[in-house]
Design a protein around this motif. Structure first.
Motif, PDB file in Angstrom:
ATOM      1  N   GLU A  35       0.857  -1.179   0.000  1.00 47.77           N
ATOM      2  CA  GLU A  35       0.000   0.000   0.000  1.00 47.77           C
ATOM      3  C   GLU A  35       0.891   1.226   0.000  1.00 47.77           C
ATOM      4  O   GLU A  35       1.801   1.356   0.816  1.00 47.77           O
ATOM      5  N   THR A  36       0.634   2.133  -0.927  1.00 47.09           N
ATOM      6  CA  THR A  36       1.412   3.346  -1.063  1.00 47.09           C
ATOM      7  C   THR A  36       0.511   4.434  -1.637  1.00 47.09           C
ATOM      8  O   THR A  36      -0.678   4.202  -1.850  1.00 47.09           O
ATOM      9  N   THR A  37       1.063   5.605  -1.884  1.00 49.60           N
ATOM     10  CA  THR A  37       0.259   6.661  -2.493  1.00 49.60           C
ATOM     11  C   THR A  37       0.011   6.328  -3.959  1.00 49.60           C
ATOM     12  O   THR A  37       0.769   5.577  -4.579  1.00 49.60           O
ATOM     13  N   ILE A  38      -1.045   6.891  -4.507  1.00 53.84           N
ATOM     14  CA  ILE A  38      -1.402   6.597  -5.889  1.00 53.84           C
ATOM     15  C   ILE A  38      -0.287   7.016  -6.840  1.00 53.84           C
ATOM     16  O   ILE A  38       0.045   6.294  -7.782  1.00 53.84           O
ATOM     17  N   THR A  39       0.322   8.172  -6.586  1.00 57.10           N
ATOM     18  CA  THR A  39       1.373   8.654  -7.486  1.00 57.10           C
ATOM     19  C   THR A  39       2.579   7.725  -7.475  1.00 57.10           C
ATOM     20  O   THR A  39       3.144   7.414  -8.530  1.00 57.10           O
ATOM     21  N   LYS A  40       2.974   7.255  -6.290  1.00 57.29           N
ATOM     22  CA  LYS A  40       4.101   6.327  -6.213  1.00 57.29           C
ATOM     23  C   LYS A  40       3.748   4.999  -6.884  1.00 57.29           C
ATOM     24  O   LYS A  40       4.601   4.377  -7.531  1.00 57.29           O
ATOM     25  N   ALA A  41       2.506   4.554  -6.727  1.00 57.49           N
ATOM     26  CA  ALA A  41       2.080   3.311  -7.371  1.00 57.49           C
ATOM     27  C   ALA A  41       2.148   3.449  -8.887  1.00 57.49           C
ATOM     28  O   ALA A  41       2.640   2.554  -9.581  1.00 57.49           O
ATOM     29  N   LYS A  42       1.675   4.579  -9.409  1.00 58.19           N
ATOM     30  CA  LYS A  42       1.706   4.792 -10.858  1.00 58.19           C
ATOM     31  C   LYS A  42       3.138   4.919 -11.371  1.00 58.19           C
ATOM     32  O   LYS A  42       3.441   4.500 -12.488  1.00 58.19           O
ATOM     33  N   ALA A  43       4.014   5.498 -10.547  1.00 60.07           N
ATOM     34  CA  ALA A  43       5.408   5.641 -10.968  1.00 60.07           C
ATOM     35  C   ALA A  43       6.143   4.308 -10.948  1.00 60.07           C
ATOM     36  O   ALA A  43       7.023   4.062 -11.773  1.00 60.07           O
ATOM     37  N   SER A  44       5.786   3.427 -10.002  1.00 64.01           N
ATOM     38  CA  SER A  44       6.505   2.160  -9.870  1.00 64.01           C
ATOM     39  C   SER A  44       5.956   1.070 -10.787  1.00 64.01           C
ATOM     40  O   SER A  44       6.654   0.087 -11.060  1.00 64.01           O
ATOM     41  N   ARG A  45       4.747   1.241 -11.288  1.00 60.78           N
ATOM     42  CA  ARG A  45       4.128   0.196 -12.103  1.00 60.78           C
ATOM     43  C   ARG A  45       4.968  -0.175 -13.337  1.00 60.78           C
ATOM     44  O   ARG A  45       5.220  -1.366 -13.570  1.00 60.78           O
ATOM     45  N   PRO A  46       5.429   0.776 -14.171  1.00 64.76           N
ATOM     46  CA  PRO A  46       6.218   0.362 -15.336  1.00 64.76           C
ATOM     47  C   PRO A  46       7.529  -0.319 -14.955  1.00 64.76           C
ATOM     48  O   PRO A  46       8.001  -1.217 -15.671  1.00 64.76           O
ATOM     49  N   LEU A  47       8.099   0.061 -13.823  1.00 67.00           N
ATOM     50  CA  LEU A  47       9.353  -0.556 -13.390  1.00 67.00           C
ATOM     51  C   LEU A  47       9.128  -2.004 -12.958  1.00 67.00           C
ATOM     52  O   LEU A  47       9.948  -2.880 -13.246  1.00 67.00           O
ATOM     53  N   VAL A  48       8.014  -2.254 -12.270  1.00 61.94           N
ATOM     54  CA  VAL A  48       7.671  -3.626 -11.871  1.00 61.94           C
ATOM     55  C   VAL A  48       7.478  -4.483 -13.116  1.00 61.94           C
ATOM     56  O   VAL A  48       7.965  -5.618 -13.201  1.00 61.94           O
ATOM     57  N   GLU A  49       6.768  -3.928 -14.095  1.00 63.10           N
ATOM     58  CA  GLU A  49       6.509  -4.681 -15.326  1.00 63.10           C
ATOM     59  C   GLU A  49       7.823  -5.000 -16.054  1.00 63.10           C
ATOM     60  O   GLU A  49       7.992  -6.091 -16.589  1.00 63.10           O
ATOM     61  N   LYS A  50       8.766  -4.060 -16.062  1.00 63.69           N
ATOM     62  CA  LYS A  50      10.060  -4.307 -16.695  1.00 63.69           C
ATOM     63  C   LYS A  50      10.823  -5.406 -15.969  1.00 63.69           C
ATOM     64  O   LYS A  50      11.474  -6.248 -16.600  1.00 63.69           O
ATOM     65  N   MET A  51      10.755  -5.413 -14.638  1.00 61.42           N
ATOM     66  CA  MET A  51      11.442  -6.455 -13.871  1.00 61.42           C
ATOM     67  C   MET A  51      10.846  -7.830 -14.183  1.00 61.42           C
ATOM     68  O   MET A  51      11.579  -8.816 -14.342  1.00 61.42           O
ATOM     69  N   ILE A  52       9.526  -7.902 -14.277  1.00 58.22           N
ATOM     70  CA  ILE A  52       8.888  -9.190 -14.577  1.00 58.22           C
ATOM     71  C   ILE A  52       9.268  -9.641 -15.990  1.00 58.22           C
ATOM     72  O   ILE A  52       9.503 -10.831 -16.232  1.00 58.22           O
ATOM     73  N   THR A  53       9.348  -8.699 -16.928  1.00 63.37           N
ATOM     74  CA  THR A  53       9.775  -9.042 -18.284  1.00 63.37           C
ATOM     75  C   THR A  53      11.198  -9.579 -18.278  1.00 63.37           C
ATOM     76  O   THR A  53      11.507 -10.556 -18.979  1.00 63.37           O
ATOM     77  N   LEU A  54      12.069  -8.969 -17.469  1.00 63.53           N
ATOM     78  CA  LEU A  54      13.431  -9.510 -17.332  1.00 63.53           C
ATOM     79  C   LEU A  54      13.382 -10.921 -16.763  1.00 63.53           C
ATOM     80  O   LEU A  54      14.109 -11.816 -17.208  1.00 63.53           O
ATOM     81  N   GLY A  55      12.522 -11.128 -15.759  1.00 66.02           N
ATOM     82  CA  GLY A  55      12.392 -12.452 -15.161  1.00 66.02           C
ATOM     83  C   GLY A  55      11.909 -13.483 -16.153  1.00 66.02           C
ATOM     84  O   GLY A  55      12.331 -14.644 -16.122  1.00 66.02           O
ATOM     85  N   LYS A  56      11.021 -13.078 -17.061  1.00 65.25           N
ATOM     86  CA  LYS A  56      10.535 -14.006 -18.077  1.00 65.25           C
ATOM     87  C   LYS A  56      11.622 -14.364 -19.075  1.00 65.25           C
ATOM     88  O   LYS A  56      11.647 -15.479 -19.585  1.00 65.25           O
ATOM     89  N   ARG A  57      12.529 -13.414 -19.355  1.00 64.58           N
ATOM     90  CA  ARG A  57      13.647 -13.728 -20.244  1.00 64.58           C
ATOM     91  C   ARG A  57      14.524 -14.804 -19.635  1.00 64.58           C
ATOM     92  O   ARG A  57      14.915 -15.754 -20.306  1.00 64.58           O
ATOM     93  N   GLY A  58      14.861 -14.629 -18.364  1.00 64.49           N
ATOM     94  CA  GLY A  58      15.493 -15.689 -17.603  1.00 64.49           C
ATOM     95  C   GLY A  58      16.955 -15.965 -17.860  1.00 64.49           C
ATOM     96  O   GLY A  58      17.506 -16.875 -17.260  1.00 64.49           O
TER      97      GLY A  58
END
Length: 161
Positions: A35-58
């Protein structure tokens, strides 16, 4: 004017903003929901998605890139072993932002940012926490009853004398 100035400044200088976002992404990977502020959540969302994409590359390079960004080795291991395989057939859209209302202290708009598909793990964690609380409550109740019984036993002989 802010033409072509993408991203969120979050009221911080560059190094502090980067540290906050790294910490948020690491926490999301480790806990599946924060749980965080909406602005921080929106800012961190693309970074989380990039990390998961890196994880999928493996591959090794992806693991090193993730390790350079995430704060702890445990988060890197969890990203590649648990989180990324969950989204093998999915092309993006790994997270969800759910608004939760205003924070009590400063009325900041709060939100949960969570990984999709983690509901089962989150429910298991919540159930385990509830069981632990119930067990502690029972132990405290037993201790309280024993103390009351001991106090009553101490008072009984004094009143007879």
């Amino acid at each position: 004017m802010r033409h072509r100035n993408a991203g969120y400044k979050l009221g911080r200088n560059t190094s502090h903003r980067r540290a906050v976002l790294r910490s948020l992404v690491t926490s999301i990977v480790l806990n599946d929901r924060i749980e965080t502020t909406i602005t921080k959540a929106k800012a961190s969302r693309p970074l989380v998605e990039k990390m998961i994409t890196l994880g999928k590359r493996g591959d090794v390079h992806a693991r090193r890139q993730a390790a350079a960004y995430l704060m702890t080795p445990e988060s890197v291991d969890r990203l590649f072993a648990v989180v990324a395989p969950r989204y093998g057939a999915r092309n993006g859209g790994y997270s969800r932002i759910t608004r939760t209302g205003a924070r009590k202290g400063d009325a900041a708009e709060m939100a949960f940012i969570e990984l999709l598909g983690a509901e089962q793990e989150l429910n298991e964690k919540a159930q385990k926490r509830a069981e632990t609380r119930a067990k502690k409550r029972e132990e405290l109740q037993k201790q309280l009853e024993e103390q009351n019984a001991a106090a009553a036993a101490d008072e009984a002989p004094k009143s007879e004398e």
